[in-house]
Scaffold this active site. Structure first.
Site, PDB file in Angstrom:
ATOM      1  N   GLU A   1     -17.149  -5.298   8.006  1.00 19.68           N
ATOM      2  CA  GLU A   1     -17.328  -3.879   7.738  1.00 19.68           C
ATOM      3  C   GLU A   1     -18.779  -3.424   7.761  1.00 19.68           C
ATOM      4  OE1 GLU A   1     -15.544  -0.594   4.601  1.00 19.68           O
ATOM      5  OE2 GLU A   1     -15.615  -2.689   4.056  1.00 19.68           O
TER       6      GLU A   1
ATOM      7  N   GLU B   1      -2.677   7.893   9.744  1.00 17.31           N
ATOM      8  CA  GLU B   1      -3.551   6.766  10.086  1.00 17.31           C
ATOM      9  C   GLU B   1      -3.506   6.477  11.585  1.00 17.31           C
ATOM     10  OE1 GLU B   1      -5.693   5.057   8.093  1.00 17.31           O
ATOM     11  OE2 GLU B   1      -5.098   5.872   6.158  1.00 17.31           O
TER      12      GLU B   1
ATOM     13  N   ARG C   1      -8.153 -20.503  -6.200  1.00 17.37           N
ATOM     14  CA  ARG C   1      -9.265 -20.201  -5.277  1.00 17.37           C
ATOM     15  C   ARG C   1      -8.814 -20.046  -3.833  1.00 17.37           C
ATOM     16  NH1 ARG C   1     -11.727 -24.578  -7.976  1.00 17.37           N
ATOM     17  NH2 ARG C   1     -12.681 -23.868  -9.913  1.00 17.37           N
TER      18      ARG C   1
ATOM     19  N   LYS D   1      -6.832  -1.218  15.254  1.00 20.16           N
ATOM     20  CA  LYS D   1      -7.379  -1.906  14.089  1.00 20.16           C
ATOM     21  C   LYS D   1      -7.749  -3.360  14.431  1.00 20.16           C
ATOM     22  CE  LYS D   1      -7.441  -2.455   9.247  1.00 20.16           C
ATOM     23  NZ  LYS D   1      -7.143  -1.859   7.954  1.00 20.16           N
TER      24      LYS D   1
ATOM     25  N   ARG E   1     -16.422  -1.650  11.777  1.00 16.57           N
ATOM     26  CA  ARG E   1     -15.247  -1.500  10.937  1.00 16.57           C
ATOM     27  C   ARG E   1     -15.282  -0.235  10.093  1.00 16.57           C
ATOM     28  NH1 ARG E   1     -11.949  -6.238   7.967  1.00 16.57           N
ATOM     29  NH2 ARG E   1     -10.632  -4.928   6.706  1.00 16.57           N
TER      30      ARG E   1
ATOM     31  N   HIS F   1      -1.731   8.622   0.057  1.00 15.65           N
ATOM     32  CA  HIS F   1      -3.026   8.246   0.642  1.00 15.65           C
ATOM     33  C   HIS F   1      -3.248   8.937   1.993  1.00 15.65           C
ATOM     34  CE1 HIS F   1      -6.484   5.836   1.750  1.00 15.65           C
ATOM     35  NE2 HIS F   1      -5.863   5.400   2.833  1.00 15.65           N
TER      36      HIS F   1
ATOM     37  N   HIS G   1     -11.846   8.978   5.058  1.00 18.42           N
ATOM     38  CA  HIS G   1     -11.612   8.266   3.804  1.00 18.42           C
ATOM     39  C   HIS G   1     -12.633   8.587   2.720  1.00 18.42           C
ATOM     40  CE1 HIS G   1      -8.629   6.151   6.081  1.00 18.42           C
ATOM     41  NE2 HIS G   1      -8.307   5.394   5.055  1.00 18.42           N
TER      42      HIS G   1
ATOM     43  N   ASN H   1     -12.932   4.207   8.476  1.00 16.88           N
ATOM     44  CA  ASN H   1     -13.006   5.039   7.277  1.00 16.88           C
ATOM     45  C   ASN H   1     -13.040   6.534   7.584  1.00 16.88           C
ATOM     46  OD1 ASN H   1     -12.979   3.009   5.273  1.00 16.88           O
ATOM     47  ND2 ASN H   1     -15.095   2.502   5.767  1.00 16.88           N
TER      48      ASN H   1
ATOM     49  N   LYS I   1      -8.482  -7.000   4.012  1.00 14.85           N
ATOM     50  CA  LYS I   1      -8.993  -6.366   2.790  1.00 14.85           C
ATOM     51  C   LYS I   1      -7.914  -6.405   1.731  1.00 14.85           C
ATOM     52  CE  LYS I   1     -12.099  -2.725   4.391  1.00 14.85           C
ATOM     53  NZ  LYS I   1     -12.300  -1.279   4.241  1.00 14.85           N
TER      54      LYS I   1
ATOM     55  N   HIS J   1     -10.791   9.536  -0.415  1.00 16.86           N
ATOM     56  CA  HIS J   1     -10.828   8.808  -1.690  1.00 16.86           C
ATOM     57  C   HIS J   1     -11.229   9.722  -2.836  1.00 16.86           C
ATOM     58  CE1 HIS J   1     -11.307   4.627   0.388  1.00 16.86           C
ATOM     59  NE2 HIS J   1     -10.050   4.957   0.202  1.00 16.86           N
TER      60      HIS J   1
END
Lengths: 373, 373
Positions: free
Chosen positions: B242, B190, B126, B232, B246, B270, B253, B250, B148, B257
């Protein structure tokens, strides 16, 4: 319908545990209200995670209360399915079913369903909401509370997981009527534990009302469930992340987990293993003079009264070795929860191999003498 | 050795990203100091998660700096291994290797290694601690930051995961020297994105210093990495989860994606997919008059300069359909990040299917005209 609501306060959020008889058909409306009508407005999807057996008994009563029918995902019951392969199947089903960040999961089932559903909610899209609807006594008094979610590895139980609190928990006492007697008794061992570690009045109620409780009297069971939930809620509120106070809930669990591992999670119910583990813990406490012989014997009597305690085979040395894998061992040290009276307890970090060996051997002698097939 | 340290502030904790040339052999000492000497005192174990290729190049330099040799766990490189089966294998290896709650994981690798190791750390017992040692530009400027972590499902990329921040990130610029040119360029997209959404000075540096940057000049790369990390860090500090700011990260993206999914994560890196996605986003922004034609053309020129952009095959309608599975869609709505000038941007929640279709078709025409094999 009269119910008892107990707030569980955590640093992150407060949620309610509602306990009562006949609650199941009202869960849908309560969840919709909690979400400001998002369900009836069609803005949030609901997925119920359950097992075929529980679905057959209780899904209809639960689903009827929802403004739109939730999707039901079913996984086989049992500890052996509390694994990554099952999680991955469910995660794919959520994605294929169009679950998004507004989706709410409902865990309808016992501890395995609850732990798995909470963990699913913790990791699907990096975290969505979930609701607990525990259908075993063990889940109602223990595993549905506190935000511990997870799955097993081949290397050990609950070695993987996340802290993720439910939005609410609804415990319908009526569902306990269909539990096998052994499962009810195993669940009550967690209530005995709650009494020993923190609530003398609960312990005494369990001692003096064992007939009613074991006969599933609704009022008696509601009292015991609510008092047990209150103990856990108090502990969770005081210490969310288990660094101190929360460890008290592990009374009986160090050896209990070792017993479960040694018997491959097949012979004993969790509560039965914990009961043996508690007998081992109170024996160490007596040997250390933390409790009197009278206190020890009364605790032993109540634990046994909520038995019968099932027999199992294990080598004491093997059990002691298995405790080394317990998550509570930080940096190699052994920790153990011991009662200091009926209703108080503490974590002892200096429990020696000698003490563990002593109590494991004593326990196995008790198993041979008093355990039932 | 001169390095730049950038603090990343989150509601839960603050951690440092250290960037410089020749940093790798010093990581062990820095981690030991961060842990108050727990490594040299033998109180905490370290497991390095990496791939065979990266281990061959950089493990020796990294391991040499540790007071006691960490255990190295190796997983095959590539997006196709970013799955539950790989996670389960690693989790079992951690358990069998005696990892406990004091154990620290080190992610030595690119985005896949970083995401997987962070997720491992998030769910093993955990939650344990981890350190990022990103070895690709993309990982240094983007994926190693912000907490993330996660893995892919068959149903989609990064559909499972957790927010879990590293204890620290160490980015050695020297490791970029062994990157294939295409990967360096993909990573730089990026940085272009960081410039467009929030840092006009970075965008202009990338525009006017593209020769030095693309020739891997250490000082130029250190500047670009540090400025990108700062963007960032600012965004993560302002909005950890997010829900708003945040999302600006993206940019490119949503369609990026979709392109990756349509090409089964095999044809494009990517950053290359994100570059095409950015070209699609700036085209919508121009069509909406959010940016001038001149601004659009300058952005397009810089994105293309950090190409060449690789050709791929996809049906525009299929790409649009794939955007519906994007995690950014809450309750069915479409969201899209669009620039509002060079250095500013915003989230637009009203992007229509018509606009998506327009820009996907326009992009595929560009792919056919300008894409390279």
């Amino acid at each position: 319908m009269s119910t008892i609501s107990i707030p569980v306060r955590t640093p992150a959020l407060t949620y309610n545990v509602e306990i009562g008889s006949g609650l199941l058909p009202f869960v849908g409306g309560r969840v919709d209200a909690l979400l400001d009508g998002a369900l009836s407005a069609g803005k949030a999807k609901v997925f119920v995670v359950t097992s075929p057996e529980i679905a057959r008994l209780w899904a209809a009563a639960l689903l009827a209360g929802f403004p739109t029918p939730p999707t039901v995902l079913s996984i086989p019951a049992g500890e052996q399915y509390k694994r990554f392969a099952t999680l991955e199947t469910l995660l794919e089903q959520l994605a294929e079913g169009g679950a998004d960040r507004d989706t709410v999961l409902i865990a309808l089932g016992g501890g395995v369903i609850g732990d798995m559903t909470g963990f699913l909610a913790a990791i699907y899209m990096r975290g969505i909401r979930y609701i607990g609807v525990p259908t075993t006594l063990l889940a109602q008094v223990d595993s549905s509370l506190g935000g511990k979610t997870g799955a097993n590895l081949a290397a050990g139980k609950n070695l993987v997981g996340a802290f993720h609190h439910p939005l609410a928990v609804y415990s319908d006492i009526d569902v306990l009527a269909t539990l096998p007697a052994a499962e009810l008794r195993a669940g009550l061992q967690e209530s005995v534990k709650a009494g020993i570690i923190r609530d003398r009045a609960l312990f005494e109620y369990l001692d003096t009302h064992s007939d009613k409780v074991l006969a599933s009297d609704p009022a008696a069971l509601t009292h015991v469930v609510a008092a047990s939930v209150q103990v856990k809620a108090d502990v969770v509120a005081a210490d969310e992340k288990e660094s101190g106070l929360r460890m008290l809930l592990n009374l009986g669990h160090t050896l209990g987990h070792a017993i479960e591992a040694a018997t491959h999670y097949k012979q004993l119910l969790h509560g039965e293993a914990v009961a043996w583990g508690m007998l081992a813990a109170i024996a160490i406490a007596k040997r250390r003079n933390l409790i009197t012989v009278d206190e020890h014997d009364r605790m032993e009597r109540v634990i046994v009264a909520y038995g019968p305690l099932k027999r199992f085979e294990a080598d004491p040395a093997h059990l002691v070795a298995l405790t080394a894998k317990d998550k509570k061992n930080r940096g190699g040290n052994r920790s153990f929860v011991l009662p200091t009276s009926i209703g108080t307890s503490a974590v002892f970090k200096d429990v020696t191999l000698d003490e563990l060996t002593y109590t494991a051997e004593r326990m196995m002698a008790m198993v041979a003498r008093d355990g039932v097939a």
